[in-house]
Scaffold this motif. Structure first.
Motif, PDB file in Angstrom:
ATOM      1  N   GLY A   1      -7.400  -6.897  -7.914  1.00  0.00           N
ATOM      2  CA  GLY A   1      -6.483  -5.766  -7.825  1.00  0.00           C
ATOM      3  C   GLY A   1      -6.791  -4.863  -6.642  1.00  0.00           C
TER       4      GLY A   1
ATOM      5  N   ASP B   1     -10.050   3.900  -8.105  1.00  0.00           N
ATOM      6  CA  ASP B   1      -9.308   4.905  -7.334  1.00  0.00           C
ATOM      7  C   ASP B   1     -10.140   6.203  -7.320  1.00  0.00           C
TER       8      ASP B   1
ATOM      9  N   ASN C   1       5.742  -1.883  -5.707  1.00  0.00           N
ATOM     10  CA  ASN C   1       4.566  -2.072  -6.563  1.00  0.00           C
ATOM     11  C   ASN C   1       3.502  -0.988  -6.382  1.00  0.00           C
ATOM     12  N   THR C   2       3.683  -0.038  -5.481  1.00  0.00           N
ATOM     13  CA  THR C   2       2.644   0.975  -5.285  1.00  0.00           C
ATOM     14  C   THR C   2       2.857   2.158  -6.234  1.00  0.00           C
ATOM     15  N   SER C   3       1.850   3.034  -6.284  1.00  0.00           N
ATOM     16  CA  SER C   3       1.948   4.192  -7.181  1.00  0.00           C
ATOM     17  C   SER C   3       2.835   5.302  -6.608  1.00  0.00           C
TER      18      SER C   3
ATOM     19  N   GLU D   1      -6.604   6.208 -11.290  1.00  0.00           N
ATOM     20  CA  GLU D   1      -6.209   5.018 -12.065  1.00  0.00           C
ATOM     21  C   GLU D   1      -6.052   5.378 -13.541  1.00  0.00           C
TER      22      GLU D   1
ATOM     23  N   ASN E   1       1.541   0.344 -12.719  1.00  0.00           N
ATOM     24  CA  ASN E   1       0.172  -0.088 -12.455  1.00  0.00           C
ATOM     25  C   ASN E   1      -0.160  -1.306 -13.334  1.00  0.00           C
ATOM     26  N   CYS E   2      -1.001  -2.185 -12.791  1.00  0.00           N
ATOM     27  CA  CYS E   2      -1.382  -3.409 -13.505  1.00  0.00           C
ATOM     28  C   CYS E   2      -1.910  -3.131 -14.920  1.00  0.00           C
TER      29      CYS E   2
ATOM     30  N   ARG F   1       6.253   6.110  -8.572  1.00  0.00           N
ATOM     31  CA  ARG F   1       6.342   5.844 -10.020  1.00  0.00           C
ATOM     32  C   ARG F   1       6.706   7.051 -10.867  1.00  0.00           C
TER      33      ARG F   1
ATOM     34  N   LYS G   1      -2.907   7.285 -14.007  1.00  0.00           N
ATOM     35  CA  LYS G   1      -1.741   6.394 -13.926  1.00  0.00           C
ATOM     36  C   LYS G   1      -1.463   5.828 -15.311  1.00  0.00           C
TER      37      LYS G   1
ATOM     38  N   GLY H   1       0.848  -1.209   0.000  1.00  0.00           N
ATOM     39  CA  GLY H   1       0.000   0.000   0.000  1.00  0.00           C
ATOM     40  C   GLY H   1       0.871   1.241   0.000  1.00  0.00           C
ATOM     41  N   GLY H   2       0.374   2.283  -0.675  1.00  0.00           N
ATOM     42  CA  GLY H   2       1.179   3.464  -0.973  1.00  0.00           C
ATOM     43  C   GLY H   2       1.806   4.146   0.228  1.00  0.00           C
ATOM     44  N   SER H   3       1.014   4.401   1.268  1.00  0.00           N
ATOM     45  CA  SER H   3       1.553   5.173   2.389  1.00  0.00           C
ATOM     46  C   SER H   3       2.590   4.361   3.151  1.00  0.00           C
TER      47      SER H   3
HETATM   48  C1  3JM Z   1      -3.433  -0.767  -7.264  1.00  0.00           C
HETATM   49  O1  3JM Z   1      -2.149   2.517  -0.831  1.00  0.00           O
HETATM   50  C2  3JM Z   1      -3.125   2.189  -1.483  1.00  0.00           C
HETATM   51  O2  3JM Z   1      -4.220   2.641  -1.256  1.00  0.00           O
HETATM   52  C3  3JM Z   1      -2.950   1.240  -2.644  1.00  0.00           C
HETATM   53  C4  3JM Z   1      -3.794   1.674  -3.778  1.00  0.00           C
HETATM   54  C5  3JM Z   1      -3.612   0.825  -5.001  1.00  0.00           C
HETATM   55  C6  3JM Z   1      -2.669   1.141  -5.991  1.00  0.00           C
HETATM   56  C7  3JM Z   1      -1.730   2.296  -5.818  1.00  0.00           C
HETATM   57  O3  3JM Z   1      -2.128   3.440  -6.072  1.00  0.00           O
HETATM   58  O4  3JM Z   1      -0.584   2.026  -5.446  1.00  0.00           O
HETATM   59  C8  3JM Z   1      -4.431  -0.296  -5.160  1.00  0.00           C
HETATM   60  C9  3JM Z   1      -4.335  -1.075  -6.275  1.00  0.00           C
HETATM   61  C10 3JM Z   1      -2.594   0.338  -7.129  1.00  0.00           C
HETATM   62  C11 3JM Z   1      -1.639   0.655  -8.216  1.00  0.00           C
HETATM   63  O5  3JM Z   1      -1.034  -0.285  -8.745  1.00  0.00           O
HETATM   64  O6  3JM Z   1      -1.512   1.802  -8.623  1.00  0.00           O
END
Ligand code: 3JM
Length: 340
Positions: free
Chosen positions: A162, A203, A95-97, A213, A130-131, A100, A216, A74-76
């Motif tokens: 996802g 998102d 793997n988080t946003s 999303e 992102n996927c 990136r 992204k 998760g991002g944070s």
């Molecule tokens: C795919 O921290 C989060 O809330 C994760 C959110 C999330 C992301 C992201 O923004 O990292 C969930 C599912 C992604 C992604 O791959 O961008």
């Protein structure tokens, strides 16, 4: 061959568990694998190579014994702990946003832009896209190299996996409820009911009317393939457990026929073309789930423009869309930079 200590961070999540599967399947040169997650999951057990790994608490985990961290928490959480891991001497594939679009962080799909990995020395972090971006750029790259893509219009059909395990449970429980279990399952992970429905929001919304999303896909595609490509995206959640599908429409500078595109795609590593209307050959998410390839079908001329193609792109979002791509980044990092 040199072996590496690897930490899978977010090990109990959908992507983390798939990372462990893929490390095993690809025979990754591991010395020790550590499963790490938030304190909520610490002490639970995940499986690796037929044995049990006890999940360790991220808050107190010592990254100094780790060479490569595969992060999907998760991002944070990545924002806080990736720099801590790097400081301890670990290279992080995240793997988080969160990282990136940082110009000092490479954003990599190994079949598409492996040369970018060298930039890991800037911050010690390599970002996994992102996927939905990953499977799309697998389809764009060989065509772009041959005919220069100028514009992409994409609509996605994204599986609930996802959004995590709880999102899968929400689809399952709402589906059962529809058939009369009597239990009401209100939307929680999604903003509306996901069973027997489609939701044009993944998102949160941004000021420009797009979702995060969608942006992204726009921004990551430019960073990975070519900043000159114009991209517009509509990302949609569908009641599918696993496997993302995309309708991708491209315009090119130079003319390219569907037959030429098919040959280029067939010869591109990681892509499988499944495309024969005569035998109803095309790939659906159910067929792509559990597989590593990006499947491309329905390649045809867009007859509404001068130089255009339409195609249907499907892949397992937890594999090529996340865990597999991250492990491939780590493999490329080792081959090109860490071997000795
Ligand atoms: C795919 O921290 C989060 O809330 C994760 C959110 C999330 C992301 C992201 O923004 O990292 C969930 C599912 C992604 C992604 O791959 O961008």
């Amino acid at each position: 061959m040199k072996k590496f200590n690897v930490a899978v961070v977010g090990a109990s999540g959908n992507v983390g568990r798939e990372m462990l599967n893929i490390l095993e399947e690809l025979d990754f040169p591991v010395a020790t694998v550590y499963a790490v997650a938030s304190s909520r999951s610490a002490g639970t057990v995940v499986e690796f190579k037929g044995g049990d790994l006890i999940v360790q608490d991220l808050a107190t985990f010592d990254f100094s014994k780790v060479d490569i961290g595969l992060f999907s928490p998760g991002g944070s959480v990545s924002a806080k702990y990736a720099p801590i891991a790097v400081k301890a001497g670990c290279v992080v594939v995240d793997n988080t946003s969160h990282f990136r679009m940082d110009p000092d962080v490479p954003l990599v799909v190994p079949e598409v832009n492996p040369e970018a990995i060298g930039g890991y020395t800037n911050k010690g972090i390599i970002a996994n896209p992102n996927c939905s971006t990953i499977q799309m750029v697998m389809a764009l790259k060989p065509i772009h190299d041959a005919a220069t893509i100028t514009r992409v219009v994409v609509s996605t059909y994204q599986a609930v996996s996802g959004a995590g395990k709880e999102a899968m449970d929400e689809l399952f429980e709402q589906s059962r409820s529809t058939f009369g279990t009597g239990k009401v399952v209100p939307p929680n992970k999604f903003s509306k009911e996901i069973a027997f429905n489609v939701i044009p929001q993944i998102d949160s919304f941004l000021d420009n009317g797009y979702t995060k999303e969608e942006m992204k896909m726009v921004n990551e595609t430019k960073k990975i393939v070519d900043p000159a490509i114009r991209v517009t995206a509509t990302t949609v959640r569908v009641p599918v457990f696993n496997g993302h599908a995309e309708s991708v429409t491209i315009e090119t500078k130079d003319k390219i026929t569907p037959a030429q595109a098919r040959t280029l795609l067939e010869n591109f590593d990681g892509v499988e073309v499944v495309d024969d209307p005569a035998t109803l050959s095309y790939t659906t998410p159910r067929e792509a789930a559990g597989k590593n390839a990006t499947f491309i079908s329905r390649i045809r001329e867009d007859e509404s423009v001068e130089n255009g193609l339409n195609m249907w792109v499907v892949s397992d979002n937890l594999r090529k869309g996340a865990a597999l791509n991250a492990v491939q980044i780590a493999q490329t990092l080792i081959k090109d930079h860490l071997k000795n």
